[in-house]
Design a protein around this motif. Structure first.
Motif, short mmCIF file in Angstrom:
data_model
loop_
_atom_site.label_atom_id
_atom_site.label_comp_id
_atom_site.label_asym_id
_atom_site.label_seq_id
_atom_site.Cartn_x
_atom_site.Cartn_y
_atom_site.Cartn_z
N PHE A 169 0.83 -1.20 0.00
CA PHE A 169 0.00 0.00 0.00
C PHE A 169 0.87 1.25 0.00
O PHE A 169 0.59 2.21 -0.73
N ALA A 170 1.93 1.26 0.77
CA ALA A 170 2.82 2.44 0.84
C ALA A 170 3.49 2.71 -0.51
O ALA A 170 3.56 3.86 -0.97
N ILE A 171 3.95 1.64 -1.18
CA ILE A 171 4.57 1.80 -2.50
C ILE A 171 3.54 2.32 -3.50
O ILE A 171 3.82 3.22 -4.30
N MET A 172 2.34 1.76 -3.45
CA MET A 172 1.29 2.19 -4.37
C MET A 172 0.91 3.66 -4.15
O MET A 172 0.66 4.39 -5.12
N MET A 173 0.90 4.12 -2.92
CA MET A 173 0.57 5.52 -2.65
C MET A 173 1.67 6.45 -3.17
O MET A 173 1.40 7.52 -3.70
N ALA A 174 2.93 6.03 -3.03
CA ALA A 174 4.05 6.83 -3.56
C ALA A 174 3.98 6.87 -5.08
O ALA A 174 4.18 7.94 -5.69
N GLU A 175 3.68 5.74 -5.71
CA GLU A 175 3.55 5.71 -7.17
C GLU A 175 2.37 6.54 -7.64
O GLU A 175 2.43 7.18 -8.70
N LYS A 176 1.29 6.56 -6.86
CA LYS A 176 0.12 7.37 -7.21
C LYS A 176 0.49 8.86 -7.19
O LYS A 176 0.09 9.62 -8.09
#
Length: 122
Positions: A92-99
């Motif tokens: 989730f943290a990686i996905m939020m940074a990518e978003k």
């Protein structure tokens, strides 16, 4: 009679070099058979030139076509030569940074990258 038999038998003998070797003229992308994570996509995006025709080495890795993302060569699922890439870990943290990075890219697109440009699929 013997000449006729030899002549007819030679029809069944394979010819030498009857086939020409085939060479596929498709060049896969830089990250073919390598990890296709967000860092690899950013590297390909930084090298992408929207004014140059789309190719395996020149494409927007963040572009979507019919809801799908391209592989490491810019090929979309359902097209010939598509190869499922080796994907990186997600959380989730990686996905939020990518978003957040995707929103920044959308707010500041590359010059000349409007839909219909030579380097775009859409």
């Amino acid at each position: 009679v013997a000449v006729a038999l030899v002549a007819s038998a030679s029809a069944f003998v394979p010819m030498q070099n009857a086939r020409m070797p085939t060479k596929l003229n498709f060049e896969y992308g830089e990250y073919d058979d390598k990890l296709w994570d967000n860092d690899a996509k950013k590297d390909v995006y930084n090298k992408w030139d929207p004014a140059t025709p789309r190719s395996a080495k020149n494409f927007n890795p963040f572009e979507t076509f019919k809801g799908n993302s391209p592989d490491t060569s810019g090929i979309f699922p359902g097209e010939s030569r598509y190869k499922d890439p080796t994907r990186g870990d997600v959380s989730f943290a990686i996905m939020m940074a990518e978003k957040a990075e995707a929103e920044e890219r959308a707010a500041n697109p590359k010059a000349g990258s409007e839909p219909g440009c030579p380097g775009c699929k859409n």
